[in-house]
Motif scaffolding. Structure first.
Motif, PDB file in Angstrom:
ATOM      1  N   LEU A 181      89.145  66.948  16.558  1.00 49.68           N
ATOM      2  CA  LEU A 181      89.799  67.181  17.847  1.00 49.68           C
ATOM      3  C   LEU A 181      91.317  67.047  17.717  1.00 49.68           C
ATOM      4  O   LEU A 181      92.069  67.843  18.284  1.00 49.68           O
ATOM      5  N   ARG A 182      91.759  66.023  16.990  1.00 49.13           N
ATOM      6  CA  ARG A 182      93.203  65.840  16.767  1.00 49.13           C
ATOM      7  C   ARG A 182      93.776  67.066  16.060  1.00 49.13           C
ATOM      8  O   ARG A 182      94.840  67.564  16.421  1.00 49.13           O
ATOM      9  N   SER A 183      93.071  67.548  15.047  1.00 45.00           N
ATOM     10  CA  SER A 183      93.524  68.699  14.280  1.00 45.00           C
ATOM     11  C   SER A 183      93.600  69.947  15.160  1.00 45.00           C
ATOM     12  O   SER A 183      94.564  70.716  15.081  1.00 45.00           O
ATOM     13  N   GLU A 184      92.605  70.149  16.010  1.00 43.74           N
ATOM     14  CA  GLU A 184      92.610  71.295  16.924  1.00 43.74           C
ATOM     15  C   GLU A 184      93.801  71.223  17.882  1.00 43.74           C
ATOM     16  O   GLU A 184      94.441  72.235  18.176  1.00 43.74           O
ATOM     17  N   PHE A 185      94.088  70.013  18.357  1.00 44.06           N
ATOM     18  CA  PHE A 185      95.252  69.824  19.229  1.00 44.06           C
ATOM     19  C   PHE A 185      96.543  70.183  18.504  1.00 44.06           C
ATOM     20  O   PHE A 185      97.387  70.915  19.023  1.00 44.06           O
ATOM     21  N   MET A 186      96.679  69.673  17.291  1.00 46.86           N
ATOM     22  CA  MET A 186      97.905  69.943  16.523  1.00 46.86           C
ATOM     23  C   MET A 186      98.069  71.439  16.252  1.00 46.86           C
ATOM     24  O   MET A 186      99.189  71.960  16.319  1.00 46.86           O
ATOM     25  N   MET A 187      96.968  72.128  15.978  1.00 51.49           N
ATOM     26  CA  MET A 187      97.052  73.574  15.781  1.00 51.49           C
ATOM     27  C   MET A 187      97.436  74.282  17.083  1.00 51.49           C
ATOM     28  O   MET A 187      98.215  75.250  17.067  1.00 51.49           O
ATOM     29  N   ALA A 188      96.919  73.809  18.183  1.00 48.85           N
ATOM     30  CA  ALA A 188      97.186  74.463  19.481  1.00 48.85           C
ATOM     31  C   ALA A 188      98.648  74.334  19.898  1.00 48.85           C
ATOM     32  O   ALA A 188      99.176  75.218  20.567  1.00 48.85           O
ATOM     33  N   ILE A 189      99.303  73.247  19.524  1.00 50.14           N
ATOM     34  CA  ILE A 189     100.697  73.050  19.980  1.00 50.14           C
ATOM     35  C   ILE A 189     101.722  73.677  19.043  1.00 50.14           C
ATOM     36  O   ILE A 189     102.904  73.670  19.339  1.00 50.14           O
ATOM     37  N   LYS A 190     101.273  74.216  17.901  1.00 49.33           N
ATOM     38  CA  LYS A 190     102.222  74.859  16.973  1.00 49.33           C
ATOM     39  C   LYS A 190     102.599  76.235  17.455  1.00 49.33           C
ATOM     40  O   LYS A 190     101.898  76.929  18.078  1.00 49.33           O
TER      41      LYS A 190
END
Length: 190
Positions: A181-190
């Motif tokens: 979930l953290r990784s998906e968030f980080m990808m979404a904000i890039k």
């Protein structure tokens, strides 16, 4: 505080600002600068308007909507003031939460960011305050907040690193427990 006391404080601060200007090398008698101390006071009252509100109150308006996936509000611009140097720092905040039973209006997330940013701050506390507010009021399954900011106390004084940015992240609930979930968030904000 009574009006007369407040006005006395304003006059004292104006005098102190004029003294500071002189200490910095500003010569007296330049008409265009006569009102600068008062303008500085007005600006600081605007920079710190967040002290005169409770940002969590914005989150109290909720809707019963079934939502199991993350709600992400990204690129929320903010301006704040470093509490150590009174130098501005500014950037963007990204906020995501996974609702449990209720959601709030998207603009309410931005209002929370603004309410905490408009104070004397450090970025680390700002990130925590936003995450804690969403967690305490909405009680989601998880919340994560990331802030990327440029600090003038780093770029324009001291070390003078103009391109330096600071990135902070705070998470609660499933965002703390689930690396995907953290990784998906980080990808979404890039």
């Amino acid at each position: 505080m009574e009006l007369e006391q407040k006005l006395t404080k304003v006059y004292e601060i104006e005098h102190s600002l004029q003294t500071l200007m002189t200490l910095c090398g500003q010569q007296d008698g330049i008409p265009d600068l006569n009102e600068t101390p008062f303008r500085v006071i007005k600006a600081f009252l605007e920079y710190t308007v967040g002290y005169r509100e409770n940002p969590t109150e914005h989150l109290e308006k909720t809707f019963d909507i079934s939502q199991n996936d993350p709600i992400i509000v990204k690129d929320i611009e903010f301006y704040s003031m470093c509490e150590h140097h009174f130098a501005p720092f500014f950037g963007v905040a990204h906020v995501s939460y996974i609702p449990d039973k209720k959601v709030t209006g998207l603009s309410k997330i931005a209002r929370v960011v603004e309410g905490y940013a408009r104070r004397f701050q450090v970025q680390e506390r700002l990130t925590n305050q936003i995450a804690d507010a969403v967690q305490s009021v909405l009680k989601p399954k998880g919340v994560i907040v990331a802030i990327e900011a440029k600090h003038l106390c780093v770029s324009s004084r001291g070390v003078k690193k103009e391109e330096a940015k600071t990135f902070t992240v705070v998470s609660h609930g499933v965002y703390s427990d689930n690396p995907q979930l953290r990784s998906e968030f980080m990808m979404a904000i890039k």
